[in-house]
Design an enzyme around this catalytic site. Structure first.
Site, PDB file in Angstrom:
ATOM      1  N   ARG A 297       5.007   3.502  14.371  1.00 54.83           N
ATOM      2  CA  ARG A 297       5.460   4.766  15.209  1.00 54.83           C
ATOM      3  C   ARG A 297       4.386   5.637  15.520  1.00 54.83           C
ATOM      4  O   ARG A 297       2.968   5.304  15.501  1.00 54.83           O
ATOM      5  CB  ARG A 297       6.138   5.413  13.925  1.00 54.83           C
ATOM      6  CG  ARG A 297       7.615   5.046  13.591  1.00 54.83           C
ATOM      7  CD  ARG A 297       8.212   5.557  12.407  1.00 54.83           C
ATOM      8  NE  ARG A 297       7.512   5.060  11.093  1.00 54.83           N
ATOM      9  CZ  ARG A 297       7.881   5.796   9.793  1.00 54.83           C
ATOM     10  NH1 ARG A 297       8.984   6.693   9.725  1.00 54.83           N
ATOM     11  NH2 ARG A 297       7.024   5.340   8.734  1.00 54.83           N
TER      12      ARG A 297
ATOM     13  N   LYS B  47       2.976   9.063   9.318  1.00 56.06           N
ATOM     14  CA  LYS B  47       2.595   8.788   7.939  1.00 56.06           C
ATOM     15  C   LYS B  47       1.327   9.631   7.258  1.00 56.06           C
ATOM     16  O   LYS B  47       0.606  10.255   8.274  1.00 56.06           O
ATOM     17  CB  LYS B  47       2.372   7.284   7.707  1.00 56.06           C
ATOM     18  CG  LYS B  47       3.580   6.368   7.960  1.00 56.06           C
ATOM     19  CD  LYS B  47       4.791   6.877   6.910  1.00 56.06           C
ATOM     20  CE  LYS B  47       4.378   6.712   5.542  1.00 56.06           C
ATOM     21  NZ  LYS B  47       5.604   7.089   4.641  1.00 56.06           N
TER      22      LYS B  47
ATOM     23  N   TYR C 211       4.272  13.620   7.439  1.00 59.79           N
ATOM     24  CA  TYR C 211       4.645  13.141   6.120  1.00 59.79           C
ATOM     25  C   TYR C 211       3.676  13.139   5.201  1.00 59.79           C
ATOM     26  O   TYR C 211       2.520  12.617   5.698  1.00 59.79           O
ATOM     27  CB  TYR C 211       5.562  11.888   6.067  1.00 59.79           C
ATOM     28  CG  TYR C 211       6.945  11.973   6.647  1.00 59.79           C
ATOM     29  CD1 TYR C 211       7.811  12.665   6.052  1.00 59.79           C
ATOM     30  CD2 TYR C 211       7.193  11.145   7.965  1.00 59.79           C
ATOM     31  CE1 TYR C 211       9.366  12.633   6.859  1.00 59.79           C
ATOM     32  CE2 TYR C 211       8.538  11.107   8.518  1.00 59.79           C
ATOM     33  CZ  TYR C 211       9.575  12.026   7.938  1.00 59.79           C
ATOM     34  OH  TYR C 211      10.699  12.003   8.613  1.00 59.79           O
TER      35      TYR C 211
ATOM     36  N   HIS D 117       4.252  13.280   1.163  1.00 58.89           N
ATOM     37  CA  HIS D 117       4.560  12.683  -0.196  1.00 58.89           C
ATOM     38  C   HIS D 117       3.365  12.946  -1.260  1.00 58.89           C
ATOM     39  O   HIS D 117       2.968  11.739  -1.634  1.00 58.89           O
ATOM     40  CB  HIS D 117       5.059  11.238   0.197  1.00 58.89           C
ATOM     41  CG  HIS D 117       6.184  11.170   0.999  1.00 58.89           C
ATOM     42  ND1 HIS D 117       7.577  11.415   0.922  1.00 58.89           N
ATOM     43  CD2 HIS D 117       6.172  10.508   2.262  1.00 58.89           C
ATOM     44  CE1 HIS D 117       8.277  10.975   1.766  1.00 58.89           C
ATOM     45  NE2 HIS D 117       7.588  10.607   2.860  1.00 58.89           N
TER      46      HIS D 117
ATOM     47  N   GLU E 198       8.633  16.278   4.781  1.00 59.00           N
ATOM     48  CA  GLU E 198       9.601  15.859   4.027  1.00 59.00           C
ATOM     49  C   GLU E 198      10.159  17.230   3.067  1.00 59.00           C
ATOM     50  O   GLU E 198      11.030  17.164   2.278  1.00 59.00           O
ATOM     51  CB  GLU E 198       9.082  14.803   3.044  1.00 59.00           C
ATOM     52  CG  GLU E 198       8.179  15.315   1.944  1.00 59.00           C
ATOM     53  CD  GLU E 198       6.717  14.967   2.391  1.00 59.00           C
ATOM     54  OE1 GLU E 198       5.831  15.087   1.693  1.00 59.00           O
ATOM     55  OE2 GLU E 198       6.772  14.848   3.796  1.00 59.00           O
TER      56      GLU E 198
ATOM     57  N   ASP F 289       8.311   6.026  -1.595  1.00 64.97           N
ATOM     58  CA  ASP F 289       7.396   7.114  -0.956  1.00 64.97           C
ATOM     59  C   ASP F 289       7.358   8.147  -2.049  1.00 64.97           C
ATOM     60  O   ASP F 289       5.927   8.675  -1.997  1.00 64.97           O
ATOM     61  CB  ASP F 289       7.942   7.757   0.363  1.00 64.97           C
ATOM     62  CG  ASP F 289       7.699   6.764   1.711  1.00 64.97           C
ATOM     63  OD1 ASP F 289       6.466   6.345   1.743  1.00 64.97           O
ATOM     64  OD2 ASP F 289       8.425   6.773   2.338  1.00 64.97           O
TER      65      ASP F 289
END
Length: 372
Positions: A15, A75, A94, A96, A118, A270
């Protein structure tokens, strides 16, 4: 503002943080965008496509991190990327953080302003920037699970939907949120026998309204969880506590008691995973076996379908990225309490309570950290 888009370097992650269309929008707003060479190759977009959209191509990630005011990724930054972050730089991706103390430590040390997709909310309490990837991961969980049930993959040798005269597989979905709903959609579409467990009766009611009698809905208790997991061929873990580490709902003892060749797919990986036996895997080596149960725990599942995932993600992240660029991060976050929920780390301070609680940091109110 100068926006930087580095190429993703996580294992088998194809991505990209911005599509050429998103770059064109940012340029139309008066901003500059620098994209690392070949960053979009995984979604079928060449450097020339980004240049045609008004972007500039840089040779290395270090060039981008060195000059960009804001880094837009998909990511969480890997260790080598975290070393390139600097004081006052905006990171929008993101994160996490709750199950990742090393990343958290590095982001605190960087002095950057780190906003996590997120944990951004909407006025209904939903997670608009997580939802499209949860949709993708939920649907992929059934594809992956069906594949893992094949004998050559270590599974029972069961076809998910069966055939006339042979029963279909029993699929159990833990959690009826976005991941669960999309897993149910795919599993029922493949003619499996599907049960969902959730502790919210309204969620179960809504799922019944959508899928009808084909879906079995069960209120989740410890006894119910054990009963249905032990009789399942495929279990999908789709549990989420916003910004916090996922609860370990399926114990080692339950895994051990499952039938050999059963499969678990942990979409919550995740956030640390919801099976006690879970550990993050990659697309290059996606599965492992514990007590004869196949575990699929890939931490970036949507990366396997990067074109679908990237465009779905950009549809929801672009307005927020433009707000950060147009207004500056302080004003953009001050203008929206829902966007403010995305602020996890701000110039050395942890500003998301679940992360602070899980990792033992002092929590600083985001408004205080921003001086609002």
């Amino acid at each position: 503002m100068l926006i930087g888009v580095p190429r993703e370097i996580k294992n088998n992650e194809y991505r990209v943080g911005m599509t050429p269309t998103s770059v064109q929008e940012a340029v139309a707003h008066g901003h500059s965008v620098v994209v690392e060479t070949n960053a979009g190759i995984g979604i079928g977009c060449a450097d020339a496509d980004y240049e045609a959209a008004g972007g500039r191509i840089a040779g290395t990630a270090s060039d981008i991190f060195k000059e960009a005011d804001m880094i837009v990724k998909v990511k969480e930054p890997q260790a080598v990327e975290r070393k390139m972050l600097r004081q006052g730089q905006i990171l929008f991706t993101y994160l996490h953080l709750a199950p990742d103390p090393e990343q958290t430590k590095d982001l605190v040390a960087s002095g950057a302003i780190c906003i996590a997709y997120e944990t951004v909310t909407d006025r209904h309490g939903g997670l608009p920037l997580l939802a499209p990837m949860s949709q993708v991961a939920g649907r992929m969980s059934i594809q992956a699970g069906a594949h893992c049930l094949e004998r050559a993959q270590g599974g029972k040798g069961i076809l998910l939907g069966g055939v006339p005269g042979v029963a279909p597989a029993n699929v159990v979905v833990i959690g009826g949120g976005v991941v669960g709903e999309n897993a149910i959609y795919m599993a029922l579409g493949m003619a499996a026998h599907v049960t969902v467990l959730d502790r919210n009766v309204d969620v179960l009611r809504n799922l019944t309204d959508r899928f009808g009698a084909a879906l079995t809905t069960v209120y989740s208790t410890q006894a119910a969880l054990e009963k249905y997991v032990l009789n399942a061929d495929l279990v999908v873990g789709g549990v989420l506590i916003k910004g916090a580490e996922a609860p370990k709902l399926v114990t080692k003892a339950m895994i051990k008691a499952m039938t050999p060749g059963s499969v678990v797919v942990d979409v919550a990986i995740d956030q640390g995973g919801c099976f006690e036996t879970s550990k993050a895997t990659t697309h290059a080596d996606p599965t492992y076996v514990v007590d004869d149960v196949v575990h699929y725990c890939v931490a970036n599942m949507p990366g396997a379908v990067p074109r679908t995932s990237t465009y779905a993600l950009n549809n929801v992240t672009l307005p927020y990225a433009l707000a950060l660029a147009d207004k500056g991060y302080k004003q953009a976050l001050a203008d929206s309490p829902h966007f403010l929920e995305g602020l996890n780390v701000c110039e050395g301070k942890i500003t998301y309570k679940a992360v602070a609680d899980d990792l033992g940091y002092d929590f600083v109110e985001p408004t205080k950290a921003l001086g609002l």
